[in-house]
Structures are given as C-alpha cells and as structure tokens.
Design a protein around this motif. Structure first.
Motif, PDB file in Angstrom:
ATOM      1  N   VAL A  83     -29.188 -40.648  32.520  1.00 15.41           N
ATOM      2  CA  VAL A  83     -29.816 -41.393  31.436  1.00 15.41           C
ATOM      3  C   VAL A  83     -28.925 -42.542  30.964  1.00 15.41           C
ATOM      4  CG1 VAL A  83     -31.131 -39.376  30.658  1.00 15.41           C
ATOM      5  CG2 VAL A  83     -28.920 -39.886  29.587  1.00 15.41           C
ATOM      6  N   ALA A  84     -27.713 -42.622  31.475  1.00 12.55           N
ATOM      7  CA  ALA A  84     -26.733 -43.612  31.005  1.00 12.55           C
ATOM      8  C   ALA A  84     -27.242 -45.043  31.113  1.00 12.55           C
ATOM      9  CB  ALA A  84     -25.420 -43.447  31.771  1.00 12.55           C
ATOM     10  N   GLY A  85     -28.007 -45.355  32.142  1.00 11.19           N
ATOM     11  CA  GLY A  85     -28.501 -46.714  32.336  1.00 11.19           C
ATOM     12  C   GLY A  85     -29.501 -47.172  31.284  1.00 11.19           C
ATOM     13  N   TYR A  86     -30.010 -46.263  30.482  1.00  8.64           N
ATOM     14  CA  TYR A  86     -30.965 -46.601  29.437  1.00  8.64           C
ATOM     15  C   TYR A  86     -30.291 -46.978  28.120  1.00  8.64           C
ATOM     16  CZ  TYR A  86     -34.448 -44.704  32.578  1.00  8.64           C
ATOM     17  OH  TYR A  86     -35.253 -44.481  33.667  1.00  8.64           O
ATOM     18  N   PHE A  87     -28.962 -46.959  28.097  1.00  7.93           N
ATOM     19  CA  PHE A  87     -28.193 -47.252  26.889  1.00  7.93           C
ATOM     20  C   PHE A  87     -27.066 -48.225  27.236  1.00  7.93           C
ATOM     21  CE2 PHE A  87     -29.713 -42.884  26.680  1.00  7.93           C
ATOM     22  CZ  PHE A  87     -30.269 -42.801  25.420  1.00  7.93           C
ATOM     23  N   SER A  88     -26.688 -49.070  26.281  1.00  5.38           N
ATOM     24  CA  SER A  88     -25.515 -49.920  26.496  1.00  5.38           C
ATOM     25  C   SER A  88     -24.890 -50.284  25.156  1.00  5.38           C
ATOM     26  CB  SER A  88     -25.884 -51.192  27.261  1.00  5.38           C
ATOM     27  OG  SER A  88     -26.730 -52.008  26.479  1.00  5.38           O
ATOM     28  N   SER A  89     -23.595 -50.519  25.195  1.00  5.16           N
ATOM     29  CA  SER A  89     -22.848 -50.913  24.005  1.00  5.16           C
ATOM     30  C   SER A  89     -21.556 -51.582  24.468  1.00  5.16           C
ATOM     31  CB  SER A  89     -22.513 -49.701  23.143  1.00  5.16           C
ATOM     32  OG  SER A  89     -21.619 -50.079  22.106  1.00  5.16           O
ATOM     33  N   PRO A  90     -21.127 -52.632  23.778  1.00  2.00           N
ATOM     34  CA  PRO A  90     -19.848 -53.258  24.122  1.00  2.00           C
ATOM     35  C   PRO A  90     -18.637 -52.506  23.561  1.00  2.00           C
ATOM     36  CG  PRO A  90     -20.844 -54.435  22.308  1.00  2.00           C
ATOM     37  CD  PRO A  90     -21.827 -53.367  22.731  1.00  2.00           C
ATOM     38  N   THR A 140     -21.069 -41.474  24.575  1.00  5.65           N
ATOM     39  CA  THR A 140     -21.267 -40.037  24.726  1.00  5.65           C
ATOM     40  C   THR A 140     -22.737 -39.759  24.448  1.00  5.65           C
ATOM     41  OG1 THR A 140     -20.621 -39.623  22.445  1.00  5.65           O
ATOM     42  CG2 THR A 140     -18.907 -39.389  24.112  1.00  5.65           C
ATOM     43  N   PHE A 141     -23.252 -38.690  25.051  1.00  4.64           N
ATOM     44  CA  PHE A 141     -24.678 -38.400  25.006  1.00  4.64           C
ATOM     45  C   PHE A 141     -24.909 -36.978  24.509  1.00  4.64           C
ATOM     46  CE2 PHE A 141     -23.612 -41.333  28.366  1.00  4.64           C
ATOM     47  CZ  PHE A 141     -24.498 -42.377  28.164  1.00  4.64           C
ATOM     48  N   LYS A 142     -26.001 -36.801  23.754  1.00  8.48           N
ATOM     49  CA  LYS A 142     -26.375 -35.441  23.372  1.00  8.48           C
ATOM     50  C   LYS A 142     -27.879 -35.364  23.136  1.00  8.48           C
ATOM     51  CE  LYS A 142     -25.646 -35.265  18.376  1.00  8.48           C
ATOM     52  NZ  LYS A 142     -24.960 -34.540  17.319  1.00  8.48           N
ATOM     53  N   ASP A 151     -21.350 -44.603  20.564  1.00  8.38           N
ATOM     54  CA  ASP A 151     -20.278 -45.391  21.186  1.00  8.38           C
ATOM     55  C   ASP A 151     -18.901 -44.878  20.766  1.00  8.38           C
ATOM     56  OD1 ASP A 151     -19.650 -46.524  18.670  1.00  8.38           O
ATOM     57  OD2 ASP A 151     -20.732 -48.380  19.094  1.00  8.38           O
ATOM     58  N   ALA A 152     -17.867 -45.543  21.252  1.00  7.33           N
ATOM     59  CA  ALA A 152     -16.491 -45.107  21.003  1.00  7.33           C
ATOM     60  C   ALA A 152     -16.117 -45.174  19.528  1.00  7.33           C
ATOM     61  CB  ALA A 152     -15.519 -45.947  21.831  1.00  7.33           C
ATOM     62  N   GLU A 153     -16.842 -45.957  18.745  1.00  4.94           N
ATOM     63  CA  GLU A 153     -16.572 -46.051  17.312  1.00  4.94           C
ATOM     64  C   GLU A 153     -17.495 -45.140  16.500  1.00  4.94           C
ATOM     65  OE1 GLU A 153     -16.013 -50.024  15.955  1.00  4.94           O
ATOM     66  OE2 GLU A 153     -14.719 -50.501  17.647  1.00  4.94           O
ATOM     67  N   LEU A 154     -18.105 -44.164  17.208  1.00  2.00           N
ATOM     68  CA  LEU A 154     -18.973 -43.137  16.623  1.00  2.00           C
ATOM     69  C   LEU A 154     -20.241 -43.691  15.976  1.00  2.00           C
ATOM     70  CD1 LEU A 154     -16.242 -40.783  15.139  1.00  2.00           C
ATOM     71  CD2 LEU A 154     -17.320 -40.710  17.390  1.00  2.00           C
ATOM     72  N   ARG A 155     -20.698 -44.833  16.455  1.00  2.00           N
ATOM     73  CA  ARG A 155     -21.951 -45.407  15.980  1.00  2.00           C
ATOM     74  C   ARG A 155     -23.074 -45.003  16.931  1.00  2.00           C
ATOM     75  NH1 ARG A 155     -19.297 -51.184  15.119  1.00  2.00           N
ATOM     76  NH2 ARG A 155     -19.007 -50.786  17.326  1.00  2.00           N
ATOM     77  N   THR A 156     -24.230 -44.696  16.377  1.00  2.80           N
ATOM     78  CA  THR A 156     -25.394 -44.394  17.215  1.00  2.80           C
ATOM     79  C   THR A 156     -25.866 -45.682  17.863  1.00  2.80           C
ATOM     80  OG1 THR A 156     -26.063 -42.540  15.840  1.00  2.80           O
ATOM     81  CG2 THR A 156     -27.772 -43.535  17.223  1.00  2.80           C
ATOM     82  N   VAL A 157     -25.920 -45.676  19.181  1.00  3.03           N
ATOM     83  CA  VAL A 157     -26.364 -46.836  19.943  1.00  3.03           C
ATOM     84  C   VAL A 157     -27.884 -46.870  19.996  1.00  3.03           C
ATOM     85  CG1 VAL A 157     -26.348 -47.913  22.233  1.00  3.03           C
ATOM     86  CG2 VAL A 157     -24.252 -46.915  21.296  1.00  3.03           C
TER      87      VAL A 157
END
Length: 70
Positions: free
Chosen positions: A6-13, A18-20, A57-63
């Motif tokens: 499912v990774a290709g359906y999300f992106s962030s700079p 991480t996924f759940k 994302d790495a800054e714990l924001r919901t993408v």
C-alpha cells in the motif's frame, strides 16, 4: 499467498512512513508490515474485508488514510 504493498498510495517529503490499520480488520492470516506497508500472508478464512490504512510520517503527522479491499 497474498502480497500487496500500500506504500505507493501515500507520499510525504518528511522521511519514511509508517502504516497501520485504523478501521476494520485484516482477514485472519494476513498482516500489515508497519515499516514497509506490505500486506502479506495466507488467508485462513475465505472472507473479504475493507480496511482503512493510515500512514504517518517521520514527524508523526498523519499523511493520509486510504481504504483498501482485501
């Protein structure tokens, strides 16, 4: 055996995602790898499911949160 990313359906700079599963439940025998976004395994019961997967994302924001039929 099922293997679906499912990774290709999300992106962030902002670093790796991480996924759940946030809504619903994966069918028995399937699991989501939180680091890679890969759903894999062998179903133990022949049922379909709809699950919402949220990426952070790495800054714990919901993408985003997307719904998938598995």
């Amino acid at each position: 055996m099922l293997s679906f990313s499912v990774a290709g359906y999300f992106s962030s700079p902002f670093g790796p995602l991480t996924f759940k599963v946030t809504t619903g439940t994966l069918p028995a025998g399937l699991a989501l790898n939180a680091a890679t976004g890969l759903i894999s395994g062998a179903r133990t019961v022949a049922t379909a499911a709809s699950v919402a997967i949220t990426a952070t994302d790495a800054e714990l924001r919901t993408v985003a949160s997307n719904t998938f039929a598995v």
